[in-house]
Every structure is written in structure tokens, then in C-alpha cells.
Scaffold this motif. Structure first.
Motif, short mmCIF file in Angstrom:
data_model
loop_
_atom_site.label_atom_id
_atom_site.label_comp_id
_atom_site.label_asym_id
_atom_site.label_seq_id
_atom_site.Cartn_x
_atom_site.Cartn_y
_atom_site.Cartn_z
N ALA A 1 0.62 -1.19 0.02
CA ALA A 1 -0.13 -0.10 -0.01
C ALA A 1 0.87 1.31 0.03
N THR A 2 1.95 1.26 0.99
CA THR A 2 2.51 2.34 0.89
C THR A 2 4.20 2.10 1.33
N GLY A 3 5.16 3.09 1.01
CA GLY A 3 6.57 2.89 1.18
C GLY A 3 7.30 2.19 0.15
N MET A 4 8.05 1.21 0.60
CA MET A 4 8.79 0.38 -0.32
C MET A 4 8.07 -0.60 -0.91
N GLY A 5 7.04 -1.09 -0.35
CA GLY A 5 6.18 -2.21 -1.19
C GLY A 5 5.50 -1.48 -2.27
N MET B 1 -1.34 -7.28 -1.50
CA MET B 1 -2.02 -7.74 -0.29
C MET B 1 -1.49 -6.77 0.62
N ASP B 2 -2.56 -6.29 1.38
CA ASP B 2 -2.07 -5.24 2.58
C ASP B 2 -3.18 -5.40 3.63
N ARG B 3 -2.99 -4.65 4.51
CA ARG B 3 -4.26 -4.31 5.58
C ARG B 3 -4.84 -2.96 5.08
N ASP C 1 -4.36 -9.05 6.84
CA ASP C 1 -3.93 -8.92 8.04
C ASP C 1 -2.83 -10.04 8.55
N LEU C 2 -1.89 -9.68 8.23
CA LEU C 2 -0.47 -10.64 8.63
C LEU C 2 -0.51 -11.14 9.99
N SER C 3 -1.20 -10.28 10.97
CA SER C 3 -1.19 -10.68 12.49
C SER C 3 -2.30 -11.93 12.58
N ASP D 1 9.65 -8.11 19.39
CA ASP D 1 10.23 -6.87 18.71
C ASP D 1 10.96 -6.49 17.56
N TYR D 2 10.91 -5.58 17.14
CA TYR D 2 11.47 -5.24 15.62
C TYR D 2 12.78 -5.78 15.39
N MET D 3 13.84 -5.64 16.33
CA MET D 3 15.35 -6.30 16.16
C MET D 3 15.19 -7.96 16.04
N SER E 1 12.85 -9.61 15.21
CA SER E 1 12.14 -9.88 13.67
C SER E 1 13.00 -9.90 12.47
N LYS E 2 13.98 -8.86 12.53
CA LYS E 2 14.74 -8.76 11.59
C LYS E 2 15.85 -9.69 11.55
N LEU E 3 16.41 -9.89 12.71
CA LEU E 3 17.63 -11.00 12.69
C LEU E 3 17.03 -12.13 12.40
N PRO F 1 18.20 4.04 6.66
CA PRO F 1 17.10 4.86 6.87
C PRO F 1 16.39 5.25 5.18
N THR F 2 15.27 5.10 5.06
CA THR F 2 14.30 5.18 3.76
C THR F 2 13.00 6.05 4.28
N ASP F 3 12.72 7.00 3.31
CA ASP F 3 11.82 8.13 3.64
C ASP F 3 10.37 7.48 3.13
N THR F 4 9.79 6.63 4.25
CA THR F 4 8.48 6.20 3.92
C THR F 4 7.64 6.50 5.16
N PRO F 5 6.31 6.55 5.02
CA PRO F 5 5.43 6.72 6.14
C PRO F 5 5.73 6.16 7.53
N1 LIG Z 1 11.77 2.93 6.30
C1 LIG Z 1 12.48 2.68 6.77
O1 LIG Z 1 13.64 3.47 7.27
C2 LIG Z 1 13.02 1.20 6.97
C3 LIG Z 1 14.52 0.90 7.30
C4 LIG Z 1 14.75 -0.44 7.24
C5 LIG Z 1 13.73 -1.46 7.14
N2 LIG Z 1 12.61 -1.19 6.78
C6 LIG Z 1 11.41 -1.98 6.52
O2 LIG Z 1 10.91 -1.82 5.23
C7 LIG Z 1 9.59 -2.37 5.22
C8 LIG Z 1 8.49 -1.54 4.53
O3 LIG Z 1 8.41 -0.61 5.37
P1 LIG Z 1 8.08 0.93 4.94
O4 LIG Z 1 9.14 1.84 5.51
O5 LIG Z 1 7.98 1.21 3.55
O6 LIG Z 1 7.01 1.34 5.42
P2 LIG Z 1 5.25 1.40 5.16
O7 LIG Z 1 4.36 1.68 6.54
O8 LIG Z 1 5.24 2.65 4.17
O9 LIG Z 1 4.73 0.11 4.66
C9 LIG Z 1 4.53 -0.85 5.37
C10 LIG Z 1 3.22 -1.69 4.78
O10 LIG Z 1 2.98 -2.79 5.49
C11 LIG Z 1 1.62 -2.84 5.78
N3 LIG Z 1 1.06 -3.47 6.80
C12 LIG Z 1 1.64 -3.01 8.31
N4 LIG Z 1 0.86 -4.10 9.11
C13 LIG Z 1 0.10 -4.81 8.13
C14 LIG Z 1 -0.84 -6.03 8.73
N5 LIG Z 1 -0.82 -6.32 9.91
N6 LIG Z 1 -0.86 -6.65 7.62
C15 LIG Z 1 -0.67 -6.47 6.25
N7 LIG Z 1 0.03 -5.29 5.98
C16 LIG Z 1 0.53 -4.40 6.86
C17 LIG Z 1 1.32 -1.22 5.64
O11 LIG Z 1 -0.24 -1.03 5.68
C18 LIG Z 1 2.18 -0.66 4.73
O12 LIG Z 1 1.50 -0.90 3.49
C19 LIG Z 1 9.29 -2.92 6.74
O13 LIG Z 1 9.39 -4.19 6.76
C20 LIG Z 1 10.14 -2.15 7.55
O14 LIG Z 1 10.46 -2.81 8.67
C21 LIG Z 1 12.27 0.21 6.91
#
Ligand SMILES: NC(=O)c1ccc[n+]([C@@H]2O[C@H](COP(=O)([O-])OP(=O)(O)OC[C@H]3O[C@@H](n4cnc5c(N)ncnc54)[C@H](O)[C@@H]3O)[C@@H](O)[C@H]2O)c1
Length: 280
Positions: free
Chosen positions: A20-24, A41-43, A57-59, A159-161, A163-165, A192-196
Motif C-alpha cells: 500500500a505504501t512505502g517500499m512495497g 496484499m495489505d491491511r 492482516d498479517l497478524s 520486537d523489531y530487532m 524480527s529482522k535478525l 533509513p528510507t523516507d516512508t510513512p
Molecule cells: N523506512 C525505513 O527506514 C526502513 C528501514 C529498514 C527496514 N524497513 C522495513 O521496510 C519494510 C517496509 O516498510 P516501509 O518503511 O516502506 O513502511 P510503510 O509503512 O510505508 O509500509 C509498510 C506496509 O505494510 C503494511 N502493513 C502493516 N501492517 C500490516 C498488517 N498487519 N498486515 C498487512 N499489511 C500490513 C502497511 O499498510 C504498509 O503498506 C518494513 O518491513 C520495514 O521494517 C524500513
């Protein structure tokens, strides 16, 4: 037809989880432009011309199963992009356990097969995965969705760390068994990546490495700059690449390892080390 077509996605059907947003969302744009048929797919709602949207909803295990069943196959590439920050309930499922369940169900159903590719978005925060294998392997041995969720909660690892490890370890672990099925699996580890998501956690996420960016005259990366390497990794051009976690952080971690940018040394040293007491 030319050699460069291996980078393209003509005739391929692709799933973007978290598009929906960001890198995806950037991955959606790139693969669409590269000729793919795209399912997202997205929530959150997604309304992109020519793209099929399935709510997920991935949860929630049931939501994952019905989304993948609705999607069907074949799927040539799975982009596992969704993620949330610390403080979000269900982070352990959204960032990893849910993705794993989705990927494994898609493979089990035969939707992804020979020639298929899986691409995760991890994080540079997971850089130290090789020094935390004991704990991540213990967790990864729990393959059941609910039991894995309970383990993270009982052991203070939701937690975040962690999950990524875990993503990085999973990618390495799965390279061999998946390759026997003709499937590749890789990840990128963005800085760092400029996303929501980053803007919502701006101090920590977009402040990280500011000194490095000031000295090199760069900005946080754009979502597109992260989508490009991930799309490459899932393309036929990367046919010889599997099991890797590619650091896509504009060089900060590398500069910290060799201390060519000295202030990054201690930060990277800390993030490389054992996080949970014992080196593996
Ligand atoms: N932005 C950064 O600086 C950065 C750095 C390192 C890693 N990341 C990783 O990059 C990935 C993408 O993040 P982003 O920064 O583009 O953020 P983002 O919030 O723009 O994108 C995340 C997407 O995941 C979706 N999402 C969230 N919860 C969900 C759920 N329960 N079910 C289904 N979809 C769900 C959101 O709706 C959104 O579309 C993430 O895994 C994040 O951990 C981001």
C-alpha cells in the motif's frame, strides 16, 4: 528479445505483500513497469490501475490463509515487504511469523514452484544475525504460527530487532531446501528510507546515520531506491543469487566495519554483536 530482458517481468505474476505504501508500493510500480501482472496484499486499501487487491492482516492466521487461497497461483515472485515498528501489537506476526506462514502456504499449495523467487525486506538493524544464531535458530525451529507467536511473547522477543535478525537467518536457512524445489530466497536490509513508517518514527529511523549523510551529501534513501535491488533479486537476472541479505544502506554499515567513517564504528560494532548475551 535481448540479454537485458532477464531483468524484466514480462509474463510473470507477482505478489507484493505490504504494497500500500512505502517500499512495497514502490515495488508495485517497478514490477508493473517491468511487465508483471501484479497482486497486492495489505491491511490498508490499495487502488492502483491494473493491480488486483486482496485485503490481508498479517497478524491473523485465518486472514493469511484466505488471502493466499484467493490469490491462487502461479506466482513467479513474492515480495514480502510489510513491516511495523516497535510498539505495534502483533509485531512478531506482522514482521515475520505471518510472512513465513504466507510463503510456506503458497509453496505448499504449489502456487510458487521452479523458477520462483522470494524477496523479503529485512533491515540493517538485523546486521548482526550471524552472531545471534543460537536464539534465532531455537525460535525458527518452532514452525507452528500460534506456538511461534507464544514463544516470542513468553521470551521477550516480540520486537523489531528480533524480527529482522530472524528474517535474515530464515533466508539463509531456506536457501538450500528451497533451491531443491527451484525457488530462490533473498532479502534486502535497508538503512533509513523516507516512508510513512520512518516518518512516524522519525527521530530514531530517519535520524540514524545523519552524520554519515551530512558528510557524504546524501539524503535518506527513497522507496524506489530500495525497490530496485529487491526487484533485481527476484528477477531472472539474479538466477545465481540465493540466501543473501543485501545491505542497502548507502554504505553506512560497511564504513562502520572498516571504520573509514569512524563514528559508525561503535554503532555498527554494537549492532553486529550478540544481542542476547551469548555469541553463537
Ligand atoms: N523506512 C525505513 O527506514 C526502513 C528501514 C529498514 C527496514 N524497513 C522495513 O521496510 C519494510 C517496509 O516498510 P516501509 O518503511 O516502506 O513502511 P510503510 O509503512 O510505508 O509500509 C509498510 C506496509 O505494510 C503494511 N502493513 C502493516 N501492517 C500490516 C498488517 N498487519 N498486515 C498487512 N499489511 C500490513 C502497511 O499498510 C504498509 O503498506 C518494513 O518491513 C520495514 O521494517 C524500513
Amino acid at each position: 528479445m535481448g540479454l537485458f530482458d532477464a531483468f524484466r517481468y514480462d509474463g510473470k505474476r507477482v505478489l507484493v505483500v505490504g504494497g500500500a505504501t512505502g517500499m512495497g508500493a514502490a515495488v508495485v510500480q517497478v514490477v508493473k513497469d517491468a511487465g508483471a501482472e501484479v497482486v497486492v496484499m495489505d491491511r490498508a486499501d490499495v487502488d492502483v490501475d491494473g493491480v488486483k487487491f486482496i485485503r490481508l492482516d498479517l497478524s491473523d492466521k485465518a486472514s493469511i490463509e484466505s488471502a493466499i487461497d484467493e490469490c491462487g497461483g502461479p506466482l513467479d515472485a513474492l515480495f514480502e515487504c510489510a513491516g511495523v515498528a516497535d510498539g505495534t501489537p502483533g509485531i512478531e506476526r506482522i514482521n515475520f511469523i505471518g510472512h513465513r506462514h504466507l510463503v510456506e502456504r503458497a509453496i505448499e499449495k504449489g502456487y510458487v514452484g521452479k523458477g520462483g523467487a522470494i524477496g523479503f525486506i529485512s533491515s540493517a538493524a538485523g546486521f548482526g544475525w550471524q552472531n545471534n544464531l543460537k536464539i534465532t535458530k531455537e525460535f525458527l525451529a518452532i514452525t507452528d504460527f500460534d506456538e511461534a507467536t507464544k514463544w516470542t511473547q513468553d521470551n521477550g522477543k516480540a520486537d523489531y530487532m528480533f524480527s529482522k535478525l530472524t528474517i535474515n537467518t530464515y533466508v539463509a536457512q531456506q536457501a538450500f531446501p528451497l533451491l531443491k524445489k527451484g525457488i530462490r530466497i533473498n532479502a534486502i536490509m535497508p538503512g533509513p528510507t523516507d516512508t510513512p513508517l520512518a516518518r512516524a518514527n522519525a527521530d530514531m529511523w530517519l535520524g540514524f546515520g545523519q552524520d554519515y549523510r551530512d558528510e557524504t551529501g546524501i539524503e535518506p534513501s527513497t522507496p524506489l531506491e530500495q525497490a530496485y535491488p529487491l526487484v533485481f533479486l527476484c528477477s531472472d537476472a539474479a538466477a545465481g543469487v540465493t540466501g543473501i541479505t543485501m545491505v542497502t544502506d548507502a554504505g553506512y554499515f560497511a564504513s562502520g566495519v572498516v571504520e573509514s567513517f569512524e563514528p559508525a564504528g561503535p554503532v555498527v560494532g554494537f549492532l553486529s554483536g550478540p544481542m542476547y548475551g551469548d555469541a553463537s
